[in-house]
Structure formats: C-alpha cells, structure tokens
Design a protein around this motif. Structure first.
Motif, short mmCIF file in Angstrom:
data_model
loop_
_atom_site.label_atom_id
_atom_site.label_comp_id
_atom_site.label_asym_id
_atom_site.label_seq_id
_atom_site.Cartn_x
_atom_site.Cartn_y
_atom_site.Cartn_z
N LEU A 120 0.77 -1.04 0.01
CA LEU A 120 0.09 -0.07 -0.02
C LEU A 120 0.73 1.25 -0.01
O LEU A 120 0.43 2.35 -0.55
CB LEU A 120 -0.90 -0.09 1.23
CG LEU A 120 -2.12 -1.11 1.12
CD1 LEU A 120 -2.84 -1.20 2.58
CD2 LEU A 120 -2.97 -0.92 -0.10
N GLU A 121 2.08 1.11 0.62
CA GLU A 121 2.96 2.37 0.65
C GLU A 121 3.37 2.38 -0.80
O GLU A 121 3.57 3.74 -1.09
CB GLU A 121 4.12 2.30 1.70
CG GLU A 121 3.73 2.34 3.07
CD GLU A 121 4.86 2.14 4.22
OE1 GLU A 121 5.62 1.57 3.76
OE2 GLU A 121 4.34 2.37 5.38
N GLU A 122 3.93 1.51 -1.49
CA GLU A 122 4.14 1.78 -2.75
C GLU A 122 3.24 2.13 -3.60
O GLU A 122 3.58 3.17 -4.38
CB GLU A 122 4.58 0.36 -3.18
CG GLU A 122 5.31 0.20 -4.44
CD GLU A 122 5.63 -1.04 -5.20
OE1 GLU A 122 5.96 -1.36 -6.49
OE2 GLU A 122 5.99 -1.80 -4.22
N LYS A 123 1.88 1.76 -3.43
CA LYS A 123 0.90 2.27 -4.42
C LYS A 123 0.62 3.57 -3.98
O LYS A 123 0.41 4.68 -5.01
CB LYS A 123 -0.27 1.59 -4.09
CG LYS A 123 -0.45 0.41 -4.86
CD LYS A 123 -1.83 -0.69 -4.63
CE LYS A 123 -2.05 -1.62 -5.13
NZ LYS A 123 -3.22 -2.35 -4.87
N ASN A 124 0.76 4.22 -2.80
CA ASN A 124 0.74 5.63 -2.31
C ASN A 124 1.49 6.59 -2.90
O ASN A 124 1.59 7.45 -3.33
CB ASN A 124 0.67 5.64 -0.76
CG ASN A 124 0.38 7.03 -0.35
OD1 ASN A 124 -0.49 7.79 -1.06
ND2 ASN A 124 0.81 7.46 0.87
N GLU A 125 2.92 6.00 -3.08
CA GLU A 125 4.14 6.58 -3.52
C GLU A 125 3.79 6.89 -5.15
O GLU A 125 3.97 7.74 -5.67
CB GLU A 125 5.41 5.93 -3.20
CG GLU A 125 5.95 6.09 -2.02
CD GLU A 125 6.33 7.63 -1.54
OE1 GLU A 125 6.66 8.38 -2.45
OE2 GLU A 125 5.71 7.67 -0.46
N ASN A 126 3.29 5.64 -5.74
CA ASN A 126 3.10 5.78 -7.31
C ASN A 126 2.09 6.96 -7.55
O ASN A 126 1.91 7.42 -8.48
CB ASN A 126 2.62 4.42 -7.62
CG ASN A 126 3.76 3.50 -7.95
OD1 ASN A 126 4.93 3.78 -8.15
ND2 ASN A 126 3.30 2.20 -7.94
N LEU A 127 1.08 7.06 -6.70
CA LEU A 127 -0.35 7.89 -6.77
C LEU A 127 0.25 9.39 -6.66
O LEU A 127 -0.27 10.26 -7.27
CB LEU A 127 -1.51 7.61 -5.89
CG LEU A 127 -1.98 6.22 -6.02
CD1 LEU A 127 -3.19 6.15 -4.77
CD2 LEU A 127 -2.79 6.37 -7.51
N LYS A 128 1.29 9.66 -6.15
CA LYS A 128 2.12 10.74 -6.01
C LYS A 128 2.64 11.40 -7.26
O LYS A 128 3.10 12.43 -7.76
CB LYS A 128 2.94 11.03 -4.92
CG LYS A 128 2.33 10.91 -3.50
CD LYS A 128 3.27 10.96 -2.33
CE LYS A 128 2.44 10.84 -1.08
NZ LYS A 128 3.42 10.82 0.08
N ASP A 129 3.23 10.43 -8.26
CA ASP A 129 3.80 10.47 -9.19
C ASP A 129 2.89 10.65 -10.58
O ASP A 129 2.05 10.03 -10.95
CB ASP A 129 4.55 9.22 -9.61
CG ASP A 129 5.50 9.43 -10.97
OD1 ASP A 129 5.74 10.57 -11.42
OD2 ASP A 129 5.96 8.31 -11.61
N PRO A 130 3.00 11.85 -11.16
CA PRO A 130 2.15 12.44 -12.29
C PRO A 130 2.21 11.51 -13.66
O PRO A 130 1.24 11.04 -14.07
CB PRO A 130 2.43 13.86 -12.68
CG PRO A 130 3.45 14.23 -11.78
CD PRO A 130 3.93 13.24 -10.73
N ASP A 131 3.34 10.80 -13.77
CA ASP A 131 3.63 10.08 -14.98
C ASP A 131 2.69 8.77 -14.75
O ASP A 131 2.15 8.20 -15.68
CB ASP A 131 5.01 9.78 -15.21
CG ASP A 131 5.86 11.08 -15.59
OD1 ASP A 131 5.04 12.12 -16.37
OD2 ASP A 131 6.98 11.10 -15.47
N TYR A 132 2.65 8.15 -13.66
CA TYR A 132 2.00 7.12 -13.22
C TYR A 132 0.55 7.26 -13.36
O TYR A 132 -0.14 6.31 -13.94
CB TYR A 132 2.58 6.37 -11.94
CG TYR A 132 1.80 5.46 -11.35
CD1 TYR A 132 2.16 4.10 -11.74
CD2 TYR A 132 0.51 5.49 -10.47
CE1 TYR A 132 1.40 2.85 -11.46
CE2 TYR A 132 -0.18 4.34 -10.10
CZ TYR A 132 0.32 3.05 -10.62
OH TYR A 132 -0.48 2.04 -10.10
N ILE A 133 0.32 8.35 -12.93
CA ILE A 133 -1.29 8.44 -12.85
C ILE A 133 -1.65 8.61 -14.28
O ILE A 133 -2.86 8.19 -14.70
CB ILE A 133 -1.75 9.89 -12.08
CG1 ILE A 133 -1.44 9.53 -10.61
CG2 ILE A 133 -2.97 10.26 -12.52
CD1 ILE A 133 -1.57 10.63 -9.87
N LYS A 134 -0.96 9.24 -15.33
CA LYS A 134 -1.14 9.37 -16.74
C LYS A 134 -1.33 8.06 -17.45
O LYS A 134 -2.15 7.57 -18.15
CB LYS A 134 0.02 10.37 -17.60
CG LYS A 134 -0.12 11.79 -17.24
CD LYS A 134 0.69 12.58 -18.13
CE LYS A 134 0.71 13.96 -17.77
NZ LYS A 134 1.86 14.65 -18.43
#
Length: 122
Positions: A50-64
């Motif tokens: 979940l922490e890894e997912k949370n960090e990914n959600l802070k990355d705009p490229d990942y969200i795109k």
C-alpha cells in the motif's frame, strides 16, 4: 511390588500430571504465537504494498499511464485506437469455420418449433 516402589510410582504420576497441564498450555501458546507472527508478516507485506501504491499515486507520470490504460484517456491532439479483438484470426483460417445452411435465427425458430411439437410419453 513393594510399598516404596508403589509410593515412588504415585509420586512420579503426580509430578507428571502437575507438569502436563502447563506443558499443554505452553504448546498451545507457542502455536498461537507462530500464527500471530505469520499474520504480522502478512500485514507488513500489505502495508509495504500500500505504501508503494501511495508513492505511485504521487507520481504524475504513473497517473497518466494508469488513466490511459484503465480509463482510455487520450492526451489532447492524439488519436485513440482501441483494439477489442486482439486474437482475431487471419482470413486464411476463416475457412475452418463451420458454414450454416441457413441464418441462426431460422435455426433457432426451427428448434423452438420442434420442442413445442414434442409430446411427453408417460
């Protein structure tokens, strides 16, 4: 059997019964501790995930990337092409498909009529 031997066996039996209940309790507690330790490890793994997912959600490229992959979002000025049947067969292999003698809906109608015309035998 002598009196001393009998008393010695009785004392040994009392000592064994005295240690048997706490030993049983200790074994059960050891099993519970092992199960709880396993549960702690599983929970830690879930927290890390979940922490890894949370960090990914802070990355705009990942969200795109996720928006394009999951929601089919397209950036302005780009064209979207969605392939729905990636396992489509080639034209050469279409000859393997069975050929109907009539349309499927006519076959369905005939089937329904045949079922309606059958008579139950007792």
């Amino acid at each position: 059997m002598s009196w001393r031997t009998g008393m010695f066996l009785v004392v040994i039996a009392i000592v064994l019964f005295a240690f048997l209940a706490p030993l049983n309790s200790a074994l059960k507690q050891a099993q519970q501790i092992a199960a709880l330790n396993q549960e702690i490890e599983t929970t830690k793994a879930e927290v890390d995930n979940l922490e890894e997912k949370n960090e990914n959600l802070k990355d705009p490229d990942y969200i795109k990337r996720k928006a394009r992959a999951d929601q089919y979002y397209v950036e302005k000025g780009k064209n979207a092409v969605i392939v729905t049947n990636q396992d489509a067969v080639d034209e050469d292999s279409e000859s393997d498909r069975p050929v109907r003698k009539q349309a499927w809906y006519l076959e369905l109608l005939e089937s329904i009529q045949e079922v309606g015309n059958t008579v139950e035998k007792n």
